[in-house]
Structure formats: C-alpha cells, structure tokens
Write a protein that holds these residues in place. Structure first.
Motif, mmCIF file in Angstrom:
data_model
loop_
_atom_site.group_PDB
_atom_site.id
_atom_site.type_symbol
_atom_site.label_atom_id
_atom_site.label_comp_id
_atom_site.label_asym_id
_atom_site.label_seq_id
_atom_site.Cartn_x
_atom_site.Cartn_y
_atom_site.Cartn_z
ATOM 1 N N ASP A 45 -8.157 -10.041 -8.527
ATOM 2 C CA ASP A 45 -8.148 -11.306 -7.800
ATOM 3 C C ASP A 45 -6.826 -12.048 -7.966
ATOM 4 O OD1 ASP A 45 -10.664 -10.641 -7.104
ATOM 5 O OD2 ASP A 45 -11.635 -12.435 -7.860
ATOM 6 N N LEU A 46 -6.201 -11.902 -9.128
ATOM 7 C CA LEU A 46 -4.908 -12.531 -9.374
ATOM 8 C C LEU A 46 -3.843 -11.905 -8.488
ATOM 9 C CD1 LEU A 46 -2.938 -14.324 -10.901
ATOM 10 C CD2 LEU A 46 -2.880 -12.636 -12.732
ATOM 11 N N CYS A 51 -0.395 -12.183 -3.595
ATOM 12 C CA CYS A 51 0.022 -11.560 -2.338
ATOM 13 C C CYS A 51 -0.237 -12.493 -1.151
ATOM 14 C CB CYS A 51 -0.714 -10.242 -2.153
ATOM 15 S SG CYS A 51 -0.210 -9.309 -0.691
ATOM 16 N N ASP A 52 -1.413 -13.096 -1.114
ATOM 17 C CA ASP A 52 -1.746 -14.020 -0.020
ATOM 18 C C ASP A 52 -0.809 -15.217 0.004
ATOM 19 O OD1 ASP A 52 -3.778 -12.477 0.953
ATOM 20 O OD2 ASP A 52 -5.381 -13.567 -0.076
ATOM 21 N N GLU A 127 -10.206 -8.774 -0.685
ATOM 22 C CA GLU A 127 -11.498 -8.100 -0.501
ATOM 23 C C GLU A 127 -11.860 -7.926 0.976
ATOM 24 O OE1 GLU A 127 -13.371 -6.667 -2.537
ATOM 25 O OE2 GLU A 127 -12.860 -7.386 -4.524
ATOM 26 N N LYS A 128 -11.477 -8.889 1.802
ATOM 27 C CA LYS A 128 -11.865 -8.800 3.204
ATOM 28 C C LYS A 128 -11.134 -7.671 3.942
ATOM 29 C CE LYS A 128 -8.460 -12.325 4.517
ATOM 30 N NZ LYS A 128 -8.269 -13.699 5.031
ATOM 31 N N GLU A 129 -10.043 -7.167 3.334
ATOM 32 C CA GLU A 129 -9.263 -6.123 3.988
ATOM 33 C C GLU A 129 -9.673 -4.721 3.545
ATOM 34 O OE1 GLU A 129 -5.524 -7.983 2.744
ATOM 35 O OE2 GLU A 129 -4.904 -7.821 4.825
ATOM 36 N N GLY A 234 -11.799 -10.480 -12.065
ATOM 37 C CA GLY A 234 -11.472 -11.849 -12.427
ATOM 38 C C GLY A 234 -12.109 -12.849 -11.473
ATOM 39 N N ALA A 235 -11.574 -14.061 -11.477
ATOM 40 C CA ALA A 235 -12.077 -15.099 -10.577
ATOM 41 C C ALA A 235 -10.953 -16.082 -10.301
ATOM 42 C CB ALA A 235 -13.275 -15.821 -11.198
ATOM 43 N N PHE A 236 -9.838 -15.540 -9.817
ATOM 44 C CA PHE A 236 -8.651 -16.373 -9.644
ATOM 45 C C PHE A 236 -8.852 -17.387 -8.530
ATOM 46 C CE2 PHE A 236 -4.173 -17.248 -8.658
ATOM 47 C CZ PHE A 236 -3.707 -17.478 -9.941
ATOM 48 N N MET A 237 -8.286 -18.578 -8.718
ATOM 49 C CA MET A 237 -8.451 -19.665 -7.767
ATOM 50 C C MET A 237 -7.173 -19.904 -6.979
ATOM 51 S SD MET A 237 -10.297 -22.515 -10.144
ATOM 52 C CE MET A 237 -9.794 -23.777 -8.970
#
Length: 339
Positions: A45-46, A51-52, A127-129, A234-237
């Motif tokens: 997630d990090l 990247c985003d 995840e959506k990709e 993880g659970a990155f914000m």
C-alpha cells in the motif's frame, strides 16, 4: 570543479528502512524504492500510494506547463505513460502495465535476462489495476520473504489478522507453554494486547520468521497461509487535503497536544511508528508514576530522536499514519493540531 554527486537525480528517505531513488533522463523518469534489508518487505500500500502521488504530481505539472507555454496546444490526457522497469540501473528494460497483467508469475527482462517476481513488481500498482487474489509467487511462496525475521510491526499486523482462538492455536504450534498463555490470558483483559503479547512471547522464546508462522498456520489449519500476504499490504493513507501541513515537523507544543490523544494505545502507537520492543521496554521502565500522558510524550520524543539519528525527516504525516492505525479518528488529531 568536480562533478556533482547527484546529477539529475535525488534520494529521499521515506522511513528508517526505506528510501526512494529518482533519476531523470530526457524523456523518462525512473523511480525506485530501496529497502534496507530486503525488497520483499516493502509494504504494498505504501509503494502504490507513492506511485499514485507521483503520477498525480507529474500530470499536474505537465498540465500547468502546457497551459502557460502555449496558446493553442490542447491539453493531453495521457501526458505520461507508466511502465515497470527491471532492476538494472543503467538502460533498464521496460514493461507496460498491459504486458504485466499477462504474466503468470515471473518476468524475464529481454535485455538482461534477469528474473523479476510478479508479486514484488505489483507493489507499484494500485489494487484497482490488478487482481486482488494472491499470485503464484506471492510472499508466502517466496523464500526470501519466508526466511525474514518478524519485526514488532509485523507481529502487530499478525495479531490483527487472527481472533483470540486462532492466536491460541497459533502460539500452541509455535511451542509457547500453556502456562504462559494461561497467565497472560488471566492478566490481560484487552484482547488486542493479549493477542499481540502472546506473539511477542513466542518471538522472545525463539525468533519468529515468516516460515515459522506459515508452518504453524498450516499445522493448526488456521484460516489460509495466504492471510500472511495481508501483513505486507499495510494500510497506508493518502493526505489529499492540504498535504503540505502533514509534511511539517512537529514542535514541542504539537507533541504536548498529541500525547493525551493517544490514550492507552501507547504500545501499539510505538510499534506503528516503527520502533522495536526493546525501545518500549526502555521507555516503559523509566516510568516512575502511572502517567499515561508522559509515557506517550516520551514515545514521541524518542521517535523524534531516532528520526534525527537516522536522518529521517519526522513529518507529521508519519504520526498521523500511526494514529490512524491504532484505531483513532484522524480528524480529532487534525482539529487539535491545526485549528
């Protein structure tokens, strides 16, 4: 005059174990995440969040450049194309997202004949990709991953993934004596702490690796071994609203304001900030009075010192991430600090 050490490149520290390396060429920008121990320990997630953020920033800069430099140019929607690259620093092979999705498990780059595992490369992709199910070479089938020792952060994540009965079964197969489990079960009423401390006892008895956890999970038939993959997600914000304020370094006044908000989640908060259990023992041992606010303040102060020693910028967003991960409402922290 000597050449500059970093020419058209930069290195940024994300946290004590992770750096981001950026190299700019005429028409390409290469971005790599470098982990201090092993690339398989980079949280998915990090990486995908970084990247985003980079894609969004580059698009915004490009659109601004087009608007201000030309009167007639139409805005290009696809100004940048994202590709994955091999591990070679000079002239790496590129792989499109479309081709990546066709790979079963391993990509062999055509120019250097190097093997790249799909689950490692997928860390860059949201995840959506991609499909959310585990790949053939997901972490629980990777030898490098399985031989790694668990950190306090990993133990914390594992304790969240399983309920109390599952943890009881797990520590049994990790050879924790029943009397130690019973004493802990009687002494610790908080279930999240009970689960975490049980795993910590096993870790103290014999250093846990992901292989040991996988073996115990399989022996006890506890959920599915692929549950371990969630540890690395993880659970990155993302901090889309006023991100600049979260990049500030907390002042002494900020720390004084935050300490009471952490409450009784002191141990978990310390772990989420990336500190180890030995640091917790040291800080907790210094407490001469049952002063929860002082304990939390000491944790924040120690974290600031560790960041300075490791040349990491102690940004407010790192504290906010840890605060959210212990189950707290980030808006409470935001209102306390910035209003």
């Amino acid at each position: 005059m000597d050449d500059m050490l970093f020419h058209r490149s930069a290195v940024f520290t994300i946290d004590p174990s992770l750096e981001i390396h950026i190299l700019c060429e005429d028409e390409r920008i290469f971005v790599r995440l470098v982990h201090a121990k092993n690339k398989v320990l980079i949280l998915k997630d990090l990486a995908s969040s970084i990247c985003d953020c980079l894609k969004s920033a580059l698009e915004n800069i490009s659109q601004l450049y087009i608007k201000t430099s030309s009167d007639n140019s139409e805005l290009s929607v696809g100004t940048f194309e994202m590709n994955l690259c091999c591990s070679v620093a000079k002239d790496p092979c590129l792989l499109s997202i479309g081709e990546f999705n066709k790979i079963d498990s391993i990509w062999v780059c055509p120019g250097h004949k190097l093997y790249h595992e799909k689950f490692v490369m997928s860390s860059w992709i949201t995840e959506k990709e991609i499909m959310k199910k585990c790949e053939i070479t997901c972490p629980v089938t990777n030898e490098d991953f399985l031989r790694e020792d668990l950190s306090a952060f990993h133990l914390r994540r594992l304790s969240i993934l399983y309920d109390v009965d599952e943890i009881r079964e797990l520590v049994t197969h990790l050879e924790l004596p029943y009397i130690q489990w019973r004493d802990l079960f009687v002494a610790e009423p908080e279930l999240q702490l009970l689960k975490f401390k049980a795993l910590c006892l096993c870790h103290e008895k014999s250093t846990l690796t992901f292989r040991k956890i996988k073996t115990a999970v399989e022996k006890g038939k506890i959920q599915n071994p692929h549950t371990l993959c969630k540890v690395m997600r993880g659970a990155f914000m993302d901090f889309d609203t006023d991100p600049e304020k979260w990049d500030l370094v907390p002042s002494d006044e900020d720390i004084d304001k935050m300490a009471p908000l952490i409450g009784k989640k002191s141990l978990f908060f310390l772990v989420e900030l990336g500190m180890d259990l030995e640091t917790w023992d040291t800080i907790n041992h210094r407490q001469t009075k049952r002063d929860l606010v002082k304990l939390n303040k000491d944790i924040l102060d120690e974290w600031m010192l560790i960041c300075n020693v490791k040349n990491v910028r102690p940004a407010m967003r790192m504290i906010a991430q840890a605060y959210k991960s212990i189950g707290k409402d980030i808006r409470v922290l935001e209102n306390t600090l910035f209003n």
